[in-house]
Design an enzyme around this catalytic site. Structure first.
Site, PDB file in Angstrom:
ATOM      1  N   LYS A  69       6.215   2.382   2.103  1.00 32.00           N
ATOM      2  CA  LYS A  69       6.797   3.777   2.131  1.00 32.00           C
ATOM      3  C   LYS A  69       7.379   4.793   3.993  1.00 32.00           C
ATOM      4  O   LYS A  69       7.850   4.967   4.067  1.00 32.00           O
ATOM      5  CB  LYS A  69       5.305   4.337   2.347  1.00 32.00           C
ATOM      6  CG  LYS A  69       4.424   3.797   0.727  1.00 32.00           C
ATOM      7  CD  LYS A  69       3.309   5.022   0.291  1.00 32.00           C
ATOM      8  CE  LYS A  69       4.280   5.446  -1.180  1.00 32.00           C
ATOM      9  NZ  LYS A  69       2.727   4.957  -1.697  1.00 32.00           N
ATOM     10  N   TYR A 100       5.472   9.944 -14.039  1.00 29.69           N
ATOM     11  CA  TYR A 100       4.254  10.210 -14.673  1.00 29.69           C
ATOM     12  C   TYR A 100       4.068  11.701 -15.027  1.00 29.69           C
ATOM     13  O   TYR A 100       2.933  12.729 -15.263  1.00 29.69           O
ATOM     14  CB  TYR A 100       3.227  10.287 -13.388  1.00 29.69           C
ATOM     15  CG  TYR A 100       3.153   8.950 -12.562  1.00 29.69           C
ATOM     16  CD1 TYR A 100       2.686   8.401 -12.235  1.00 29.69           C
ATOM     17  CD2 TYR A 100       3.779   9.334 -11.231  1.00 29.69           C
ATOM     18  CE1 TYR A 100       3.106   7.046 -11.427  1.00 29.69           C
ATOM     19  CE2 TYR A 100       3.997   8.002 -10.477  1.00 29.69           C
ATOM     20  CZ  TYR A 100       3.319   7.283 -10.356  1.00 29.69           C
ATOM     21  OH  TYR A 100       3.528   6.156 -10.051  1.00 29.69           O
ATOM     22  N   ASP A 147      -2.439  -4.885   1.801  1.00 27.99           N
ATOM     23  CA  ASP A 147      -1.128  -4.325   1.490  1.00 27.99           C
ATOM     24  C   ASP A 147      -0.775  -2.842   2.456  1.00 27.99           C
ATOM     25  O   ASP A 147      -2.241  -1.758   1.824  1.00 27.99           O
ATOM     26  CB  ASP A 147      -1.122  -3.978  -0.615  1.00 27.99           C
ATOM     27  CG  ASP A 147       0.001  -2.760  -0.992  1.00 27.99           C
ATOM     28  OD1 ASP A 147      -0.177  -2.162  -0.538  1.00 27.99           O
ATOM     29  OD2 ASP A 147      -0.257  -3.101  -2.163  1.00 27.99           O
ATOM     30  N   TYR A 176      -4.938   0.109  -6.581  1.00 29.24           N
ATOM     31  CA  TYR A 176      -3.257   0.994  -6.631  1.00 29.24           C
ATOM     32  C   TYR A 176      -2.159  -0.700  -5.935  1.00 29.24           C
ATOM     33  O   TYR A 176      -2.046   0.132  -4.316  1.00 29.24           O
ATOM     34  CB  TYR A 176      -2.971   2.152  -6.251  1.00 29.24           C
ATOM     35  CG  TYR A 176      -1.297   2.182  -7.030  1.00 29.24           C
ATOM     36  CD1 TYR A 176      -1.261   2.947  -8.357  1.00 29.24           C
ATOM     37  CD2 TYR A 176      -0.843   2.882  -6.258  1.00 29.24           C
ATOM     38  CE1 TYR A 176      -0.284   3.193  -8.385  1.00 29.24           C
ATOM     39  CE2 TYR A 176       0.620   2.237  -5.949  1.00 29.24           C
ATOM     40  CZ  TYR A 176       1.117   2.776  -8.426  1.00 29.24           C
ATOM     41  OH  TYR A 176       3.175   3.163  -7.856  1.00 29.24           O
TER      42      TYR A 176
HETATM   43  C1  LIG Z   1       3.382   3.857  -3.372  1.00 29.27           C
HETATM   44  C2  LIG Z   1       2.290   2.368  -3.176  1.00 29.27           C
HETATM   45  C3  LIG Z   1       2.631   0.833  -3.556  1.00 29.27           C
HETATM   46  C4  LIG Z   1       4.397   1.347  -4.565  1.00 29.27           C
HETATM   47  O1  LIG Z   1       5.492   1.381  -3.887  1.00 29.27           O
HETATM   48  P1  LIG Z   1       6.437   1.973  -4.264  1.00 29.27           P
HETATM   49  O2  LIG Z   1       7.885   2.291  -3.381  1.00 29.27           O
HETATM   50  O3  LIG Z   1       6.035   2.988  -5.384  1.00 29.27           O
HETATM   51  O4  LIG Z   1       6.847   0.848  -5.583  1.00 29.27           O
HETATM   52  C5  LIG Z   1       2.012  -0.065  -3.799  1.00 29.27           C
HETATM   53  N1  LIG Z   1       0.612  -0.144  -2.808  1.00 29.27           N
HETATM   54  C6  LIG Z   1       0.692   0.812  -2.110  1.00 29.27           C
HETATM   55  C7  LIG Z   1      -0.855   1.121  -1.200  1.00 29.27           C
HETATM   56  C8  LIG Z   1       0.966   1.803  -2.388  1.00 29.27           C
HETATM   57  O5  LIG Z   1       0.488   3.952  -1.429  1.00 29.27           O
END
Ligand SMILES: *Cc1c(COP(=O)(O)O)cnc(C)c1O
Length: 422
Positions: free
Chosen positions: A267, A16, A238, A144
């Protein structure tokens, strides 16, 4: 300075980042607890847990020992036709920990890919159950869900990369979060009108992260789940950011008593040690893939799937959650963030202060020089990295009240300085 820095940086493409005038990244030589040690000897208090992963702080001895043990016996082996204990144990533990019958785990190596797998599961679920026309996905404003092509198409079109890659991305459907009566009717109408073609709705439960740290309440989440069930559309949660305690519960869905059809985790799954992600399906979703027809199988398989080191780290991270009072720490962080970020509300150039669990966000107005803010935070000895319109804190859960006070004081100070220049 470090002899590796300039020669190496000449060959690195940063994330980025406009490389023509990129601010110099800070060289890190070690991490410990909540501290990042720089090559020049300075230490920064980490306010954002390395993109929200390091929930136990850095180098937790239990995770380190587990990874070292695993490294000595079985660092990695392919996951097709072969299976190993760290993955088997982790799958079983995740199934036990997650709500309802979310009990079938597909491992990948990143959040974006975990979401891609969830999309494949949802689309193929409908194909396998005789409704192949159900393929489109609904996402929400400020969402996102990742940086890959399918997931970019599920990010807020204004904050995401829609315009840049228009034409190369699938065309999905954006909705507003149904947070009041009128929006509930609109959301319901959308699902009713397009339900025949919809595979799934995808949501970041309670807190939308990289799209701007927007928060919604449990009733809104519960309504989304209820409407999805009514209109025969799968719900994908998610929880890549919210999962593992960040929102205050182990999983944000629990607060609304929602059991999504599919959940994505990543994460904090390994406590910030190694890359790993999981897409977990409920039993009825998995059952739709059981068939005599080979093409009904889930067609995905990453090379590093279920990496044994990463699974060992994740198992150790779950041990730590069982043995240390993480959720109580999150509750204490929430109280302190509320109290200590509240004064920012009065400042010029501040639109709103929002806190949920171990997430504190200050949304700004007006022109924002993100690089200048970032530089100033580092000068004050804290690692805080605002993006877009938000300055936020998401510290490791083990942070002391004193270190957290240093972080919140830095946010108040930097935003006060900014207010004086507006
Ligand atoms: C960080 C994130 C992603 C993407 O994860 P990456 O490991 O960076 O590909 C998808 N959804 C959410 C809610 C996130 O915070």
């Amino acid at each position: 300075m470090s002899d590796w820095l300039t020669p190496g940086l000449d060959h690195i493409w940063l994330p980025y980042t406009q490389m023509a005038n990129a601010p110099m990244p800070l060289p890190v030589v070690a991490t410990e607890g909540v501290r990042i040690r720089l090559a020049d000897g300075r230490e920064l208090i980490d306010g954002i847990s390395s993109w929200w992963t390091a929930c136990h702080g850095y180098k937790h001895p239990r995770i380190r020992a587990a990874v070292e043990r695993q490294l000595a016996t079985l660092p990695h082996v392919m996951f097709a036709g072969l299976v190993h204990e760290p993955a088997a144990r982790l799958a079983q533990r995740l199934a036990a920990l997650l709500p309802g019958d979310l009990d079938r785990v597909f491992f990948t190596e990143s959040g974006s890919v975990a979401v891609e797998v969830a999309l494949k599961m949802a689309i193929q679920y409908w194909r396998n159950t005789g409704r192949p026309e159900k393929q489109r996905i609904v996402y929400f404003r400020h969402a996102y869900h990742g940086d890959t092509f399918a997931t970019m198409a599920l990010c807020d079109p204004e904050e995401g990369m829609h315009a840049l890659f228009a034409g190369s991305m699938p065309d999905q459907m954006m909705a507003e979060l149904p947070s009041d009566e009128a929006m509930r009717r609109a959301f319901d109408l959308l699902l009713e009108t397009h339900g025949e073609r919809l595979a799934a709705v995808i949501i970041e439960p309670l807190v939308q992260g990289a799209g701007g740290m927007k928060m919604h309440d449990a009733q809104t989440l519960a309504y989304v789940a209820e409407a999805c069930a009514r209109h025969e559309v799968l719900l994908i949660a998610d929880e890549i950011m919210t999962g593992f305690g960040r929102s205050g519960r182990m999983f944000a869905c629990e607060e609304a008593n929602v059991v999504p059809d599919i959940i994505c985790l990543s994460k904090a799954l390994t406590g910030g040690t190694l890359p790993l992600a999981a897409t977990v399906a409920r039993r009825h979703v998995f059952d739709a893939f059981l068939s005599d027809d080979p093409s009904a199988a889930l067609m995905h398989g990453p090379t590093y799937m279920a990496n044994a080191l990463a699974c060992a780290a994740a198992n150790a991270s779950l041990d730590v959650f069982e043995n240390e009072p993480r959720l109580a720490q999150v509750a204490a962080i929430e109280v302190q963030l509320r109290e200590e970020l509240a004064p920012c509300r009065q400042l010029a150039g501040v639109a709103e202060v929002r806190v949920k669990g171990a997430i504190g966000a200050v949304e700004l107005t007006g022109n924002i020089d993100v690089d200048a803010l970032r530089r100033r935070f580092a000068e004050l000895g804290v690692w805080v990295r605002p993006f877009g319109k938000v300055v936020y804190l998401m510290p490791p859960f083990i942070i002391s009240a004193e270190d957290l006070a240093t972080l919140t004081a830095a946010v108040c100070k930097v935003l006060t300085e900014r207010a004086q220049q507006l």
